[in-house]
Motif scaffolding. Structure first.
Motif, PDB file in Angstrom:
ATOM      1  N   ARG A  66       0.834  -1.192   0.000  1.00  0.00           N
ATOM      2  CA  ARG A  66       0.000   0.000   0.000  1.00  0.00           C
ATOM      3  C   ARG A  66       0.881   1.258   0.000  1.00  0.00           C
ATOM      4  O   ARG A  66       2.042   1.203   0.414  1.00  0.00           O
ATOM      5  N   PRO A  67       0.323   2.399  -0.423  1.00  0.00           N
ATOM      6  CA  PRO A  67       1.094   3.649  -0.332  1.00  0.00           C
ATOM      7  C   PRO A  67       1.550   3.958   1.095  1.00  0.00           C
ATOM      8  O   PRO A  67       2.617   4.547   1.296  1.00  0.00           O
ATOM      9  N   ASP A  68       0.753   3.541   2.094  1.00  0.00           N
ATOM     10  CA  ASP A  68       1.139   3.772   3.488  1.00  0.00           C
ATOM     11  C   ASP A  68       2.461   3.093   3.832  1.00  0.00           C
ATOM     12  O   ASP A  68       3.255   3.620   4.627  1.00  0.00           O
ATOM     13  N   ASP A  69       2.707   1.919   3.241  1.00  0.00           N
ATOM     14  CA  ASP A  69       3.969   1.211   3.489  1.00  0.00           C
ATOM     15  C   ASP A  69       5.145   2.043   2.989  1.00  0.00           C
ATOM     16  O   ASP A  69       6.189   2.133   3.656  1.00  0.00           O
ATOM     17  N   VAL A  70       4.959   2.639   1.825  1.00  0.00           N
ATOM     18  CA  VAL A  70       6.010   3.474   1.231  1.00  0.00           C
ATOM     19  C   VAL A  70       6.287   4.678   2.126  1.00  0.00           C
ATOM     20  O   VAL A  70       7.451   5.045   2.363  1.00  0.00           O
ATOM     21  N   MET A  71       5.236   5.297   2.642  1.00  0.00           N
ATOM     22  CA  MET A  71       5.399   6.475   3.496  1.00  0.00           C
ATOM     23  C   MET A  71       6.086   6.118   4.812  1.00  0.00           C
ATOM     24  O   MET A  71       6.964   6.844   5.287  1.00  0.00           O
ATOM     25  N   GLU A  72       5.706   4.993   5.413  1.00  0.00           N
ATOM     26  CA  GLU A  72       6.259   4.609   6.711  1.00  0.00           C
ATOM     27  C   GLU A  72       7.754   4.333   6.645  1.00  0.00           C
ATOM     28  O   GLU A  72       8.484   4.584   7.615  1.00  0.00           O
ATOM     29  N   LEU A  73       8.224   3.819   5.521  1.00  0.00           N
ATOM     30  CA  LEU A  73       9.631   3.434   5.409  1.00  0.00           C
ATOM     31  C   LEU A  73      10.490   4.488   4.713  1.00  0.00           C
ATOM     32  O   LEU A  73      11.687   4.259   4.496  1.00  0.00           O
ATOM     33  N   ALA A  74       9.910   5.621   4.373  1.00  0.00           N
ATOM     34  CA  ALA A  74      10.648   6.632   3.617  1.00  0.00           C
ATOM     35  C   ALA A  74      11.903   7.097   4.352  1.00  0.00           C
ATOM     36  O   ALA A  74      13.004   7.116   3.788  1.00  0.00           O
ATOM     37  N   LEU A  75      11.769   7.450   5.628  1.00  0.00           N
ATOM     38  CA  LEU A  75      12.919   7.983   6.358  1.00  0.00           C
ATOM     39  C   LEU A  75      13.996   6.933   6.632  1.00  0.00           C
ATOM     40  O   LEU A  75      15.174   7.178   6.337  1.00  0.00           O
ATOM     41  N   PRO A  76      13.666   5.749   7.181  1.00  0.00           N
ATOM     42  CA  PRO A  76      14.746   4.780   7.443  1.00  0.00           C
ATOM     43  C   PRO A  76      15.430   4.248   6.194  1.00  0.00           C
ATOM     44  O   PRO A  76      16.604   3.872   6.239  1.00  0.00           O
ATOM     45  N   VAL A  77      14.730   4.230   5.052  1.00  0.00           N
ATOM     46  CA  VAL A  77      15.334   3.692   3.831  1.00  0.00           C
ATOM     47  C   VAL A  77      16.039   4.778   3.018  1.00  0.00           C
ATOM     48  O   VAL A  77      17.094   4.531   2.430  1.00  0.00           O
ATOM     49  N   LEU A  78      15.493   5.981   2.991  1.00  0.00           N
ATOM     50  CA  LEU A  78      16.008   7.027   2.105  1.00  0.00           C
ATOM     51  C   LEU A  78      16.842   8.092   2.814  1.00  0.00           C
ATOM     52  O   LEU A  78      17.644   8.769   2.168  1.00  0.00           O
ATOM     53  N   GLY A  79      16.651   8.265   4.127  1.00  0.00           N
ATOM     54  CA  GLY A  79      17.300   9.373   4.826  1.00  0.00           C
ATOM     55  C   GLY A  79      18.808   9.411   4.666  1.00  0.00           C
ATOM     56  O   GLY A  79      19.397  10.471   4.422  1.00  0.00           O
ATOM     57  N   HIS A  80      19.463   8.254   4.797  1.00  0.00           N
ATOM     58  CA  HIS A  80      20.925   8.215   4.701  1.00  0.00           C
ATOM     59  C   HIS A  80      21.428   8.147   3.272  1.00  0.00           C
ATOM     60  O   HIS A  80      22.641   8.143   3.037  1.00  0.00           O
ATOM     61  N   ARG A  81      20.502   8.096   2.311  1.00  0.00           N
ATOM     62  CA  ARG A  81      20.894   8.018   0.905  1.00  0.00           C
ATOM     63  C   ARG A  81      20.868   9.391   0.222  1.00  0.00           C
ATOM     64  O   ARG A  81      21.024   9.474  -0.990  1.00  0.00           O
ATOM     65  N   MET A  82      20.649  10.433   1.004  1.00  0.00           N
ATOM     66  CA  MET A  82      20.639  11.783   0.472  1.00  0.00           C
ATOM     67  C   MET A  82      21.752  12.596   1.118  1.00  0.00           C
ATOM     68  O   MET A  82      21.977  12.496   2.321  1.00  0.00           O
ATOM     69  N   LEU A  83      22.435  13.404   0.322  1.00  0.00           N
ATOM     70  CA  LEU A  83      23.477  14.296   0.825  1.00  0.00           C
ATOM     71  C   LEU A  83      22.925  15.713   0.787  1.00  0.00           C
ATOM     72  O   LEU A  83      22.617  16.250  -0.286  1.00  0.00           O
ATOM     73  N   LEU A  84      22.774  16.307   1.962  1.00  0.00           N
ATOM     74  CA  LEU A  84      22.201  17.644   2.038  1.00  0.00           C
ATOM     75  C   LEU A  84      23.223  18.707   1.671  1.00  0.00           C
ATOM     76  O   LEU A  84      24.433  18.545   1.873  1.00  0.00           O
ATOM     77  N   ASP A  85      22.710  19.803   1.134  1.00  0.00           N
ATOM     78  CA  ASP A  85      23.548  20.952   0.804  1.00  0.00           C
ATOM     79  C   ASP A  85      24.093  21.586   2.084  1.00  0.00           C
ATOM     80  O   ASP A  85      23.429  21.579   3.128  1.00  0.00           O
ATOM     81  N   ALA A  86      25.304  22.133   2.014  1.00  0.00           N
ATOM     82  CA  ALA A  86      25.937  22.714   3.195  1.00  0.00           C
ATOM     83  C   ALA A  86      25.103  23.860   3.768  1.00  0.00           C
ATOM     84  O   ALA A  86      24.981  24.001   4.991  1.00  0.00           O
TER      85      ALA A  86
END
Length: 324
Positions: A275-295
């Motif tokens: 379900r879309p809810d599954d995608v939303m629930e796991l967004a931060l633990p799966v994607l958070g460390h895969r993004m490099l934020l701008d300084a």
């Protein structure tokens, strides 16, 4: 066929719940974090824990290993740790007059890499290569690691002096990143009342075999993911690449990891579809460390969680995604 898959989802959810309750006897009041860790295990991935000391990271690794009759190993990463201290080495045996391979601590079912960022990049790479390949190579000989094989690596977010930051390409090797955090008041009161129990994880009994974990992994691969859900995941990743606060967005490998996780997550809830809810629930633990934020974004206090929330707000979920 659908009825059979639904029945398998029910059996999967029951096995997952037994595992969850078993590990929860050692880690009190952290059901959500345990659920994430077990999802990572069954999905065939590795977990990065960024947390303060004394929150139960070692107990979590020991409890997961004990729950599936696995072998727990712990590696304390230090600046002088060598790659051979992790993977093992060939040692000369004067009796046989031959070199014999002695396994390192990476040959375990659940390996706790404590404070991974304190070791040199060369030693970090030795562990990360084993994580990616599922084997180690010593003097031209390949030695396979067991199945399942999970690394739980920890980083202390407070003390950064004398550490070697994990590069983004290496962070991407971890399926999830999360934290345990401190227990709430009631859970802490229970722990204090049972202070005589020094090691709660030592009492954890197995409730599944390692082969059973592999079977759960195969079941999770059969979960239906509607094309609309796949498109939703891809649109979130594409939005991350053009977000003004993000210098490096989610890769295709990150999207593949996302799909693996939501499948396991959905089946742990007793469903044979995502379900879309599954995608939303796991967004931060799966994607958070895969993004490099701008300084500049970091300077003003923007976090990965803030960006994930914005991405979910600006990327509408599918209206018909699900059972198909």
């Amino acid at each position: 066929m659908t009825a059979t898959l639904d029945q398998q989802a029910t059996v999967f959810a029951q096995s997952f719940q037994r595992l969850l309750e078993n590990v929860a006897t050692a880690i009190v009041g952290k059901e959500h974090s345990i659920r994430l860790a077990l999802t990572c295990l069954i999905s065939g991935g590795h977990l990065l824990l960024e947390d303060n000391p004394g929150t139960g990271k070692t107990a979590l690794a020991k409890a997961i290993a004990a729950s599936m009759e696995g072998e727990h190993k712990r590696i304390q990463f230090t600046p002088d740790l060598l790659p051979s201290d992790v993977t093992g080495m060939r040692v000369y045996n004067p009796r046989t007059q031959q070199f014999e391979f002695h396994q390192g601590p990476v040959f375990g079912t659940v390996v706790l890499a404590d404070e991974i960022n304190r070791a040199s990049p060369k030693t970090q790479s030795a562990l990360l290569e084993a994580m990616e390949e599922g084997r180690v190579s010593i003097d031209g000989e390949t030695h396979a690691l067991g199945t399942p094989f999970m690394v739980i690596a920890t980083q202390n977010p407070i003390e950064q002096a004398g550490t070697y930051r994990l590069p983004e390409a290496q962070l991407d090797r971890f399926l999830m990143r999360t934290m345990l955090g401190y227990p709430d008041h009631n859970a802490a009161m229970r722990l204090l009342a049972e202070a005589g129990t020094r090691d709660r994880s030592a009492a954890v009994q197995p409730v599944i075999t390692r082969r059973g974990i592999a079977q759960l992994n195969q079941l999770a691969d059969s979960v239906h993911v509607d094309p609309a859900i796949l498109s939703y995941i891809l649109r979130i990743a594409e939005a991350s690449r053009v977000h003004p606060a993000v210098r490096l967005g989610v890769s295709v490998r990150g999207c593949l990891a996302y799909v693996r996780c939501v499948r396991t997550w959905a089946m742990s809830k007793g469903r044979s579809f995502v379900r879309p809810d599954d995608v939303m629930e796991l967004a931060l633990p799966v994607l958070g460390h895969r993004m490099l934020l701008d300084a500049q974004a970091k300077y003003v206090g923007t976090t990965e969680a803030d960006v994930i929330q914005q991405l979910l707000q600006q990327t509408p979920p599918p209206q018909h995604g699900g059972a198909g």
